[in-house]
Design a protein around this motif. Structure first.
Motif, PDB file in Angstrom:
ATOM      1  N   ASP A 171     -26.469  25.974 -90.107  1.00 44.86           N
ATOM      2  CA  ASP A 171     -26.641  27.393 -90.449  1.00 44.86           C
ATOM      3  C   ASP A 171     -25.324  28.160 -90.453  1.00 44.86           C
ATOM      4  O   ASP A 171     -25.301  29.335 -90.842  1.00 44.86           O
ATOM      5  CB  ASP A 171     -27.578  28.079 -89.446  1.00 44.86           C
ATOM      6  N   PHE A 172     -24.228  27.519 -90.025  1.00 47.11           N
ATOM      7  CA  PHE A 172     -22.996  28.257 -89.777  1.00 47.11           C
ATOM      8  C   PHE A 172     -21.817  27.699 -90.572  1.00 47.11           C
ATOM      9  O   PHE A 172     -21.796  26.515 -90.926  1.00 47.11           O
ATOM     10  CB  PHE A 172     -22.649  28.207 -88.291  1.00 47.11           C
ATOM     11  N   ARG A 173     -20.849  28.570 -90.790  1.00 47.14           N
ATOM     12  CA  ARG A 173     -19.562  28.151 -91.328  1.00 47.14           C
ATOM     13  C   ARG A 173     -18.665  27.746 -90.166  1.00 47.14           C
ATOM     14  O   ARG A 173     -18.643  28.420 -89.126  1.00 47.14           O
ATOM     15  CB  ARG A 173     -18.907  29.286 -92.104  1.00 47.14           C
ATOM     16  N   VAL A 174     -17.914  26.663 -90.342  1.00 46.70           N
ATOM     17  CA  VAL A 174     -17.016  26.165 -89.308  1.00 46.70           C
ATOM     18  C   VAL A 174     -15.590  26.610 -89.613  1.00 46.70           C
ATOM     19  O   VAL A 174     -15.049  26.297 -90.680  1.00 46.70           O
ATOM     20  CB  VAL A 174     -17.080  24.630 -89.208  1.00 46.70           C
ATOM     21  N   HIS A 175     -14.990  27.321 -88.679  1.00 42.43           N
ATOM     22  CA  HIS A 175     -13.604  27.772 -88.812  1.00 42.43           C
ATOM     23  C   HIS A 175     -12.688  26.859 -87.992  1.00 42.43           C
ATOM     24  O   HIS A 175     -13.159  25.968 -87.271  1.00 42.43           O
ATOM     25  CB  HIS A 175     -13.475  29.212 -88.303  1.00 42.43           C
ATOM     26  N   ALA A 176     -11.390  27.102 -88.062  1.00 38.10           N
ATOM     27  CA  ALA A 176     -10.487  26.435 -87.122  1.00 38.10           C
ATOM     28  C   ALA A 176     -10.974  26.756 -85.714  1.00 38.10           C
ATOM     29  O   ALA A 176     -11.353  27.892 -85.429  1.00 38.10           O
ATOM     30  CB  ALA A 176      -9.059  26.928 -87.323  1.00 38.10           C
ATOM     31  N   PRO A 177     -10.997  25.778 -84.810  1.00 37.62           N
ATOM     32  CA  PRO A 177     -11.642  25.998 -83.515  1.00 37.62           C
ATOM     33  C   PRO A 177     -10.947  26.994 -82.605  1.00 37.62           C
ATOM     34  O   PRO A 177     -11.571  27.528 -81.695  1.00 37.62           O
ATOM     35  CB  PRO A 177     -11.659  24.604 -82.894  1.00 37.62           C
TER      36      PRO A 177
ATOM     37  N   PRO B  67     -11.424  23.434 -91.063  1.00 36.77           N
ATOM     38  CA  PRO B  67     -11.475  22.006 -91.353  1.00 36.77           C
ATOM     39  C   PRO B  67     -12.153  21.652 -92.667  1.00 36.77           C
ATOM     40  O   PRO B  67     -12.067  20.498 -93.117  1.00 36.77           O
ATOM     41  CB  PRO B  67     -12.266  21.443 -90.174  1.00 36.77           C
ATOM     42  N   TYR B  68     -12.850  22.629 -93.279  1.00 36.51           N
ATOM     43  CA  TYR B  68     -13.525  22.380 -94.549  1.00 36.51           C
ATOM     44  C   TYR B  68     -13.086  23.367 -95.628  1.00 36.51           C
ATOM     45  O   TYR B  68     -13.683  23.435 -96.694  1.00 36.51           O
ATOM     46  CB  TYR B  68     -15.048  22.461 -94.367  1.00 36.51           C
ATOM     47  N   ASP B  69     -12.039  24.138 -95.330  1.00 40.81           N
ATOM     48  CA  ASP B  69     -11.551  25.127 -96.290  1.00 40.81           C
ATOM     49  C   ASP B  69     -10.687  24.462 -97.360  1.00 40.81           C
ATOM     50  O   ASP B  69     -10.080  23.416 -97.134  1.00 40.81           O
ATOM     51  CB  ASP B  69     -10.724  26.201 -95.584  1.00 40.81           C
TER      52      ASP B  69
ATOM     53  N   GLY C   6      -8.215  19.744 -74.181  1.00 40.33           N
ATOM     54  CA  GLY C   6      -8.897  18.828 -75.074  1.00 40.33           C
ATOM     55  C   GLY C   6      -8.049  18.528 -76.289  1.00 40.33           C
ATOM     56  O   GLY C   6      -6.847  18.837 -76.329  1.00 40.33           O
ATOM     57  N   TYR C   7      -8.711  17.955 -77.292  1.00 40.18           N
ATOM     58  CA  TYR C   7      -7.993  17.491 -78.479  1.00 40.18           C
ATOM     59  C   TYR C   7      -8.751  17.893 -79.736  1.00 40.18           C
ATOM     60  O   TYR C   7      -9.972  18.084 -79.727  1.00 40.18           O
ATOM     61  CB  TYR C   7      -7.829  15.963 -78.443  1.00 40.18           C
ATOM     62  N   THR C   8      -7.998  18.003 -80.819  1.00 40.47           N
ATOM     63  CA  THR C   8      -8.600  18.283 -82.113  1.00 40.47           C
ATOM     64  C   THR C   8      -7.780  17.602 -83.202  1.00 40.47           C
ATOM     65  O   THR C   8      -6.758  16.973 -82.940  1.00 40.47           O
ATOM     66  CB  THR C   8      -8.719  19.804 -82.346  1.00 40.47           C
ATOM     67  N   ILE C   9      -8.255  17.730 -84.432  1.00 37.79           N
ATOM     68  CA  ILE C   9      -7.612  17.100 -85.589  1.00 37.79           C
ATOM     69  C   ILE C   9      -6.758  18.133 -86.312  1.00 37.79           C
ATOM     70  O   ILE C   9      -7.204  19.260 -86.544  1.00 37.79           O
ATOM     71  CB  ILE C   9      -8.664  16.545 -86.563  1.00 37.79           C
TER      72      ILE C   9
ATOM     73  N   THR D 199      -2.123  23.895 -92.450  1.00 35.54           N
ATOM     74  CA  THR D 199      -2.520  23.175 -91.235  1.00 35.54           C
ATOM     75  C   THR D 199      -4.035  23.239 -91.060  1.00 35.54           C
ATOM     76  O   THR D 199      -4.544  23.991 -90.215  1.00 35.54           O
ATOM     77  CB  THR D 199      -1.821  23.740 -89.985  1.00 35.54           C
ATOM     78  N   PRO D 200      -4.797  22.487 -91.846  1.00 37.00           N
ATOM     79  CA  PRO D 200      -6.238  22.399 -91.568  1.00 37.00           C
ATOM     80  C   PRO D 200      -6.464  21.885 -90.154  1.00 37.00           C
ATOM     81  O   PRO D 200      -5.853  20.890 -89.741  1.00 37.00           O
ATOM     82  CB  PRO D 200      -6.728  21.394 -92.618  1.00 37.00           C
ATOM     83  N   LEU D 201      -7.337  22.565 -89.411  1.00 33.75           N
ATOM     84  CA  LEU D 201      -7.516  22.274 -87.989  1.00 33.75           C
ATOM     85  C   LEU D 201      -8.992  22.152 -87.656  1.00 33.75           C
ATOM     86  O   LEU D 201      -9.815  22.943 -88.104  1.00 33.75           O
ATOM     87  CB  LEU D 201      -6.899  23.397 -87.153  1.00 33.75           C
ATOM     88  N   GLY D 202      -9.321  21.175 -86.818  1.00 37.79           N
ATOM     89  CA  GLY D 202     -10.678  21.042 -86.331  1.00 37.79           C
ATOM     90  C   GLY D 202     -11.402  19.853 -86.936  1.00 37.79           C
ATOM     91  O   GLY D 202     -10.764  18.941 -87.467  1.00 37.79           O
ATOM     92  N   PRO D 203     -12.719  19.812 -86.818  1.00 36.87           N
ATOM     93  CA  PRO D 203     -13.606  20.968 -86.628  1.00 36.87           C
ATOM     94  C   PRO D 203     -13.827  21.441 -85.192  1.00 36.87           C
ATOM     95  O   PRO D 203     -14.240  22.574 -84.980  1.00 36.87           O
ATOM     96  CB  PRO D 203     -14.931  20.475 -87.220  1.00 36.87           C
TER      97      PRO D 203
END
Length: 333
Positions: A83-89, A155-157, A196-199, A231-235
């Protein structure tokens, strides 16, 4: 229009991760995402309408037990992630980027960026680069420089390729997310400061890495790496515990379905702890800051195939999920 993520049964390691999401036409908010792809708005859970992922990280030691409790509360109502859009975390205050930190990648770059007049055979130049890497690991320091938070995107932009970028390239990287301020910490202490870690995909325009007008000043990372969206980041931010050993993760990047990068973080010259420690010797690392740890072999310069309008990049790291971004030429938007 952004490329949408593919459905996945294993979103990330562990029972939960942190994200920044938004409903259609709504503001972004910090979210707890559970392994079954359900979402809890953390503003409500923490009774703080101003809460962001970054402010949550500022009290990470106190927040982590509460997040574990929330993830395990089966009676608490949650909504579907779809239901949501995912932004950089997270919106970092500082981005610490790293170059020349994967042995095979550096050897490839050494060969690709042959100095004018260097007519030696490729084998000889590869052997020279390998010797340099061995010496660096034993005697030298990581190579860290500063990136701009304005280059971070979701991450999906879509990734807009600027008209001036002649040789845009991909660089998949493991990013450590700081959870406790760190200044002059030892390598033995460094991972205690990582929440923590991300992509991250640290895009680079190879044509502008080196200043042609003033070669004596060396690299120009500001221009080559910091265009908006580079710099795409996340999700997600996945807590360090479930991720396990950051020196034993697999990084894979596919371009239009074809594998370009496929390497273990074991190939790092300087591991995550040494990278965080080194950055902290000069700077004060703050909660939410990113420490990018370099990219493995398999960039576009190696393959002789750089990014173009319409390309789709799928990037994944063990336990951290996957991002998918489409390249859009600036003039084609």
């Amino acid at each position: 229009m952004s490329v949408k993520p593919e459905a996945a049964s294993d979103l990330f390691a562990g029972p939960f991760a942190l994200a920044t999401l938004s409903a259609p036409e709504g503001p972004a908010f910090p979210a707890l995402v559970t392994a079954d792809a359900r979402v809890l708005d953390l503003r409500t859970a923490f009774a703080d309408g101003q809460l962001t992922t970054r402010t949550l990280l500022e009290s990470w030691e106190a927040a982590l037990p509460r997040l574990r409790e929330l993830a395990g509360d089966a009676d608490r109502a949650r909504r579907p992630l779809a239901d949501f859009r995912v932004h950089a975390p997270v919106e970092p205050r500082q981005v610490f980027q790293s170059g020349a930190n994967y042995r095979q990648h550096v050897i490839d770059l050494h060969v690709a960026h042959r100095a004018p007049g260097d007519d030696r055979p490729e084998e000889e130049r590869r052997a020279e680069a390998a010797e340099i890497m061995d010496r660096r690991a034993a005697e030298d320091l990581p190579y860290v420089f500063i990136g701009l938070p304005s280059a971070v995107t979701g991450p999906y932009d879509d990734v807009v390729l600027p008209a001036w970028a002649e040789k845009p390239d991909w660089e998949l990287e493991l990013a450590a997310v700081i959870g406790r301020p760190a200044h002059r910490v030892s390598a033995d202490q460094a991972l205690d400061h990582v929440a923590g870690y991300t992509i991250a995909n640290d895009l680079t325009d190879r044509a502008t890495v080196f200043r042609r007008d003033m070669p004596q000043i060396g690299t120009d990372w500001m221009r080559s790496k910091n265009a908006p969206g580079f710099t795409p980041l996340g999700p997600w931010i996945v807590p360090a515990g479930p991720v396990g050993d950051p020196g034993d993760l697999r990084l894979t990047l596919k371009l239009n379905g074809e594998t370009m990068q496929d390497e273990s973080t074991e190939d790092m010259i300087f591991d995550v702890a040494r990278m965080v420690s080194y950055a902290s010797q000069t700077a004060r690392l703050l909660p939410g800051d990113l420490v990018l740890t370099g990219s493995p072999a398999g960039n576009g310069m190696h393959w002789g195939r750089l990014l173009r309008d319409g390309d789709v990049m799928d990037a994944s790291i063990t336990g951290l999920g996957a991002q998918r971004t489409r390249c859009v030429a600036e003039a084609a938007r």
